[in-house]
Design an enzyme around this catalytic site. Structure first.
Site, PDB file in Angstrom:
ATOM      1  N   LEU A 139     -27.662 115.388 -20.187  1.00  0.00           N
ATOM      2  CA  LEU A 139     -28.969 115.212 -21.017  1.00  0.00           C
ATOM      3  C   LEU A 139     -29.057 113.676 -21.297  1.00  0.00           C
ATOM      4  O   LEU A 139     -27.847 113.109 -21.447  1.00  0.00           O
ATOM      5  CB  LEU A 139     -29.257 116.309 -21.644  1.00  0.00           C
ATOM      6  CG  LEU A 139     -28.751 117.642 -21.127  1.00  0.00           C
ATOM      7  CD1 LEU A 139     -29.209 118.848 -22.176  1.00  0.00           C
ATOM      8  CD2 LEU A 139     -29.919 117.906 -19.865  1.00  0.00           C
ATOM      9  N   ASP A 170     -23.260 118.057 -12.486  1.00  0.00           N
ATOM     10  CA  ASP A 170     -23.206 116.496 -12.897  1.00  0.00           C
ATOM     11  C   ASP A 170     -24.912 115.908 -12.838  1.00  0.00           C
ATOM     12  O   ASP A 170     -24.767 114.681 -12.603  1.00  0.00           O
ATOM     13  CB  ASP A 170     -22.143 115.713 -11.902  1.00  0.00           C
ATOM     14  CG  ASP A 170     -21.832 114.606 -12.501  1.00  0.00           C
ATOM     15  OD1 ASP A 170     -22.154 113.966 -13.531  1.00  0.00           O
ATOM     16  OD2 ASP A 170     -20.903 113.476 -11.852  1.00  0.00           O
TER      17      ASP A 170
HETATM   18  O1  DOR Z   1     -22.825 109.950 -11.295  1.00  0.00           O
HETATM   19  C1  DOR Z   1     -22.416 109.788 -12.350  1.00  0.00           C
HETATM   20  N1  DOR Z   1     -23.702 109.813 -13.461  1.00  0.00           N
HETATM   21  N2  DOR Z   1     -21.339 109.765 -12.745  1.00  0.00           N
HETATM   22  C2  DOR Z   1     -20.770 109.860 -13.838  1.00  0.00           C
HETATM   23  O2  DOR Z   1     -19.774 110.016 -14.434  1.00  0.00           O
HETATM   24  C3  DOR Z   1     -21.883 109.646 -15.170  1.00  0.00           C
HETATM   25  C4  DOR Z   1     -23.173 110.032 -14.471  1.00  0.00           C
HETATM   26  C5  DOR Z   1     -24.360 109.429 -15.642  1.00  0.00           C
HETATM   27  O3  DOR Z   1     -24.127 109.663 -16.855  1.00  0.00           O
HETATM   28  O4  DOR Z   1     -25.191 109.053 -14.994  1.00  0.00           O
HETATM   29 ZN    ZN Z   2     -17.879 111.657 -14.166  1.00  0.00          ZN
HETATM   30 ZN    ZN Z   3     -20.886 113.322 -15.264  1.00  0.00          ZN
END
Ligand code: DOR
Ligand code: ZN
Ligand code: ZN
Length: 392
Positions: free
Chosen positions: A21, A265
């Site tokens: 978030l 994720d």
């Molecule tokens: O793709 C990703 N986005 N990998 C991450 O490790 C962080 C995340 C982000 O916070 O946007």
């Molecule tokens: Zn990550």
């Molecule tokens: Zn992540």
């Protein structure tokens, strides 16, 4: 209120161990409120909000806020993830004990998205976490191997002139931290496994009795680096989309229980951070509202998981990893349940603009998928129904 469930599948509420978030700091891309709505619509009753906010969630002031705000919104339990280290430097351990003891009762710590992974810091963090009974979730990226990299290192990136991100960047940290966890007698959780080699390493570590668990994202199960062809930065993610053989190995591992669970994720980003050159774009894709359908498409349709298996990887196992019960909340018998109702025969087409997230960066735009969440119930109260989040 009566919900008609004829022909539908009733599951325990989903638990997402890995959600970004953007509150505090980037409320233009997602807030705890909009992310909670996305979660409820996706069938989630608990999400773990990652620590790479701005400021970083390295003190109880932030983690307490995240928990309180989530409860105020009331659509999903938003469990704060604390940062392992202070700030962006990754040099000094954060006060995990204070965050664990605070209102937010932090039970997972991670430096996902911002950390420097010094092995000695990691070793100490594992010992500290072990003494507190909390979990460390490892993003698993050796930054010295990913400097300047934007896409999976392989024939596709080479042909397209995109700087390559080797499998070893992930696998070397998975191997290292399995050994560090072994020596510290501690648990470690591997975030977003993306390679066939990571599967082999986790399998080996488990065979040695090391307390290791791992998650996989829906996008790494379904997509691969053939997507790079368009240079569309919506496909840029960290870790990168790998080759189709990696995705196949991840699906097999999830079916076999080598990989324990699904985590989204979910990473909302603004249009201007995704529409630029591939190299300059931010990594990450939306995930909460599409996860169930992607799991049905990749795992249930080909017969790799049945619905019992879906309950395991979306709810029971992630809940167990963080000490919640099947229904995504602290263990308490006899309380109203957390439930997700799914229409297995439904079909829908993803449109980023129609999702509850503020951001639109879904890699599944215009794709049609099976199965739809028709209702989500948090502690006996309906939080989503027929595609609408239900506020308190
Ligand atoms: O793709 C990703 N986005 N990998 C991450 O490790 C962080 C995340 C982000 O916070 O946007
Ligand atoms: Zn990550
Ligand atoms: Zn992540």
């Amino acid at each position: 209120e009566t919900i008609e469930g004829n022909g539908q599948i009733l599951l325990p509420g989903f638990v997402d161990l890995h959600t970004h978030l953007r509150e505090p700091g980037r409320e233009d891309t997602e807030t705890i409120e909009t992310g909670s709505a996305a979660a409820a619509l996706g069938g989630y009753t608990a999400v773990f909000a990652m620590a790479n906010t701005s400021p970083v969630a390295d003190s109880h002031v932030i983690t307490d806020h995240v928990w309180r705000r989530g409860q105020e919104v009331g659509l999903v339990d938003v469990f704060p993830v604390g940062a392992v280290t202070v700030g962006l430097e990754g040099k000094q351990l954060a006060e995990m004990g204070t965050m664990a003891a605070g209102v937010g009762q932090v039970r997972v710590f991670s430096d996902d998205g911002h950390c420097v992974y010094d092995p000695l810091i990691m070793r100490r963090a594992l010992e500290y976490a072990n003494s507190l009974g909390v979990l460390i979730a490892q993003h698993a990226e050796e930054p010295r191997l990913t400097k300047g990299a934007v896409a999976h290192e392989g024939p596709n990136a080479a042909r397209l002139g995109l700087a390559g991100w080797p499998r070893a960047a992930e696998e070397s940290i998975v191997a290292r931290d399995a050994l560090l966890a072994r020596d510290a007698g501690a648990r470690v959780h591997i975030c977003h496994a993306s390679t066939a080699g990571t599967v082999e390493l986790v399998k080996w570590a488990k065979s040695q009795g090391i307390s290791i668990t791992a998650e996989v994202t829906p996008h790494h199960l379904l997509l691969d680096d053939s997507r790079l062809e368009t240079y569309d930065a919506v496909n840029k993610v960290n870790p990168p989309l790998r080759e189709s053989s990696d995705a196949a190995a991840l699906r097999e591992a999830l079916a076999a229980g080598i990989i324990d669970c699904v985590a989204t994720d979910h990473a909302p980003h603004a249009e201007q951070d995704k529409c630029c050159e591939f190299a300059a774009a931010r990594p990450g894709m939306l995930g909460l509202e599409t996860a169930l359908s992607i799991i049905v498409q990749t795992m249930v349709v080909p017969g790799l998981l049945d619905w019992r298996g879906v309950a395991k990887v979306m709810s029971e196992k992630p809940a167990a990893i963080v000490g919640l019960d099947d229904h995504g909340r602290p263990i308490a018998v006899g309380e109203p349940a957390n439930l997700t109702l799914v229409d297995p025969d439904a079909e829908w087409t993803v449109r980023g603009a129609e999702l509850a997230s503020i951001s639109n960066n879904t890699p599944f735009e215009d794709m049609t998928f099976p199965a739809e969440v028709t209702a989500t119930v948090l502690r006996g109260r309906v939080t989503a129904r027929e595609g609408k989040a239900v506020g308190i």
